[in-house]
Design a protein around this motif. Structure first.
Motif, PDB file in Angstrom:
ATOM      1  N   GLU A  26       0.855  -1.189   0.000  1.00 19.75           N
ATOM      2  CA  GLU A  26       0.000   0.000   0.000  1.00 19.75           C
ATOM      3  C   GLU A  26       0.896   1.245   0.000  1.00 19.75           C
ATOM      4  O   GLU A  26       2.014   1.218   0.530  1.00 19.75           O
ATOM      5  N   ASN A  71      -6.689   1.584   2.821  1.00 19.83           N
ATOM      6  CA  ASN A  71      -7.387   2.851   3.065  1.00 19.83           C
ATOM      7  C   ASN A  71      -6.920   3.934   2.085  1.00 19.83           C
ATOM      8  O   ASN A  71      -7.682   4.832   1.724  1.00 19.83           O
ATOM      9  N   GLU A 172     -12.609  -1.895   2.275  1.00 18.49           N
ATOM     10  CA  GLU A 172     -13.225  -1.722   3.607  1.00 18.49           C
ATOM     11  C   GLU A 172     -14.273  -0.609   3.629  1.00 18.49           C
ATOM     12  O   GLU A 172     -14.230   0.281   4.488  1.00 18.49           O
ATOM     13  N   TYR A 243      -6.873  -8.951  11.509  1.00 21.40           N
ATOM     14  CA  TYR A 243      -5.582  -8.734  12.177  1.00 21.40           C
ATOM     15  C   TYR A 243      -5.748  -9.129  13.641  1.00 21.40           C
ATOM     16  O   TYR A 243      -6.773  -8.836  14.253  1.00 21.40           O
ATOM     17  N   GLU A 291      -6.468  -9.307   3.379  1.00 24.81           N
ATOM     18  CA  GLU A 291      -5.615  -8.710   4.418  1.00 24.81           C
ATOM     19  C   GLU A 291      -5.654  -9.628   5.628  1.00 24.81           C
ATOM     20  O   GLU A 291      -6.719  -9.842   6.203  1.00 24.81           O
ATOM     21  N   GLN A 348       1.312  -6.652   5.473  1.00 24.58           N
ATOM     22  CA  GLN A 348       1.644  -6.350   4.106  1.00 24.58           C
ATOM     23  C   GLN A 348       2.994  -7.005   3.783  1.00 24.58           C
ATOM     24  O   GLN A 348       3.346  -7.963   4.460  1.00 24.58           O
TER      25      GLN A 348
HETATM   26  O1  AHR Z   1      -3.115  -2.900   6.040  1.00 21.22           O
HETATM   27  C1  AHR Z   1      -3.297  -1.728   6.769  1.00 21.22           C
HETATM   28  C2  AHR Z   1      -4.725  -1.222   6.690  1.00 21.22           C
HETATM   29  O2  AHR Z   1      -5.578  -2.112   7.337  1.00 21.22           O
HETATM   30  C3  AHR Z   1      -5.318  -1.098   5.313  1.00 21.22           C
HETATM   31  O3  AHR Z   1      -5.023   0.118   4.714  1.00 21.22           O
HETATM   32  C4  AHR Z   1      -6.796  -1.182   5.575  1.00 21.22           C
HETATM   33  O4  AHR Z   1      -7.489  -1.739   4.489  1.00 21.22           O
HETATM   34  C5  AHR Z   1      -6.897  -2.012   6.833  1.00 21.22           C
HETATM   35  O5  AHR Z   1      -7.697  -1.407   7.774  1.00 21.22           O
END
Ligand code: AHR
Length: 497
Positions: A26, A71, A172, A243, A291, A348
């Motif tokens: 990103e 984002n 998202e 996450y 993600e 990432q």
């Molecule tokens: O990967 C970091 C962020 O986590 C990304 O920009 C977003 O899509 C998610 O909230």
């Protein structure tokens, strides 16, 4: 402590789609600038890409990389990132409150991805923009020539179309933090109309509908049901994001979080199939877990980073040994759902919650989580075999009945190799694994790789790699039975041929 497992070459879940070993870059922090791209670095190539970083990415064998956000994409004008570099605007980047210089954009990223043998999974902006910008981007990237946008690409030095196959319809969009956040109805309508226009430009593309940004969102799974009512016929995948962290320093609960991921996947499958039934559709929707990772170490530090800097050190989690164990459990969970999860992106790839870190002007190095990903991506190709596992279990603050053994097997017919991936979640005792693999009777153990460490909190740095695998596991195969001692708190890769 003992666990048993039965595997058979006939008990198949599905072929592994190699794209489950995807990742994500990103425009955020030092992922692009100072990560993959640093023209002043001594190891940069003529295009400004760091060759040391490319080497580490190539070793991971990542078939697809999501780009440019995240984002970030919800405020991005893709036109800012193409054409003469010295004419590109510097912009306020609102998602991460940084300055975006646009020195890297679509064409540069496609080139970089090609150099690391990856395809690009492109996201379009459905936050501040919509149908028009999205269909133009598809035309710019994928149309051969003879039209305004495709000729513009050619004039930028890219005669051949990029032929980007997988496209994300926004990012998202259920999250209140998202620029241009939408209700499920609003998103569903915009996504389906954008999908139609994009497919009119290039019918070969495949599309990902935005699912919830996590299973703890208050709108989950209603978001999936409502948005898919609109998008189901036009899209091929729905996204999942997740996450995990160990904020309370409760490692038994932390290592069990892959059970949450498993339940999340099951719920999304059920919701997709509910819409399929409702629509009397013959099409099955697939999942793009685009993600996933551990993310929490850097949260506090990020609060102190000044706004409006170029490439500030944001989301730079330094991963420890226990994080690598959870990443291993998550990889096993994805493999167990190989029949429906066809794409997954470790979020990432470089510097930002990443397996690969860099120093500006200095070294590139491997975090702890690099290793389970490397092993799964290298050896976890072929067909996933359904493991019938019987393991002792534990209860912890957040879960009950957590099996100490997390395991799956992948059979690679081409190479005639069988690989068992296994995590022992027990923090104090080894686990004796007895795996009945009678349909592989004549196979022998070629290698038993182990990632283990006395200190659950041990980390790697640019100077020292404290957490790295060794090859001294004691797995053996006799008369169709694999036995191995899985050390306390360990990630294991047992390779047979
Ligand atoms: O990967 C970091 C962020 O986590 C990304 O920009 C977003 O899509 C998610 O909230």
């Amino acid at each position: 402590l003992k666990a048993t497992m039965v595997i058979d070459r006939e008990f198949q879940i599905s072929a592994v789609d190699p794209r489950i070993y995807g990742s994500f870059i990103e425009h955020l922090g030092r992922a692009v600038y100072g990560g993959i791209y640093e023209p002043d670095h001594p190891l940069a190539d003529e295009r400004g890409f760091r060759t040391d970083v490319m080497e580490l990415v190539k070793q991971l064998n990542v078939p697809i990389i999501r780009y440019p956000g995240g984002n970030f994409v919800s405020g991005y004008n893709w036109e800012d990132g193409v054409g003469p570099v010295d004419k590109r605007p510097r912009r306020l980047e609102l998602a991460w409150r940084s300055i975006e210089t646009n020195q890297v954009g679509t064409n540069e990223f496609v080139e970089w991805a090609k150099s690391v043998n990856s395809e690009v999974m492109m996201a379009v902006n459905l936050g501040t923009r919509g149908i028009d910008a999205a269909r133009n981007l598809v035309e710019y990237c994928n149309h051969p020539g003879g039209t305004y946008w495709s000729d513009l690409r050619i004039s930028h030095g890219y005669r051949k179309p990029h032929r980007i196959k997988i496209w994300c319809l926004g990012n998202e969009m259920d999250g209140p933090w998202q620029i241009g956040h939408k209700t499920a109805e609003e998103y569903g309508r915009l996504a389906v109309e954008t999908a139609r226009a994009m497919k009119m430009v290039d019918p070969e593309i495949e599309l990902v509908s935005c699912g919830s940004s996590g299973s703890s969102m208050p709108t989950f799974p209603e978001w999936e049901a409502v948005t898919l009512e609109h998008t189901y016929d036009e899209v091929d995948y729905i996204s999942l994001h997740s996450y995990y962290g160990n904020r309370n320093n409760d490692t038994p609960s932390f290592l069990a979080k892959s059970l949450d991921m498993d339940q999340y996947i099951r719920t999304v499958i059920a919701t997709c199939d509910y819409i399929k039934a409702k629509k009397r559709s013959k099409k099955t929707l697939y999942l793009s877990f685009d993600e996933w990772n551990v993310w929490y170490h850097s949260n506090e530090a990020d609060k102190n980073i000044e706004p409006w800097l170029v490439a500030p050190p944001l989301l730079e989690d330094v991963y420890n040994f226990e994080d690598a164990l959870l990443v291993g459990c998550m990889l096993i969970t994805l493999l167990k759902h190989a029949d429906r999860v066809k794409i997954a992106c470790l979020a990432q790839l470089v510097n930002v919650i990443a397996p690969i870190m860099t120093e500006n002007g200095g070294k590139a190095w491997k975090q702890t989580i690099y290793y389970p990903f490397l092993h799964a991506s290298t050896y976890g190709r072929g067909t996933v075999l359904n493991p019938v596992v019987s393991s002792p279990k534990y209860d912890c603050a957040e879960f009950t009945d957590v099996p100490y053994l997390e395991s799956v097997a992948v059979y690679n017919e081409e190479r005639e190799e069988l690989t068992i991936f296994a995590v022992n979640r027990h923090l104090a005792e080894p686990l004796l694994l007895q795996c009945d693999a009678r349909s592989f009777e004549n196979y022998r153990v070629i290698e038993h790789i182990i990632l283990e460490h006395e200190d659950l909190k041990a980390v790697n740095t640019a100077e020292e790699e404290r957490v790295k695998p060794h090859h001294n596991g004691n797995a053996e195969m006799r008369e169709g039975m694999v036995t191995a001692s899985l050390p306390k708190a360990s990630w294991n890769v047992i390779r047979l041929k």
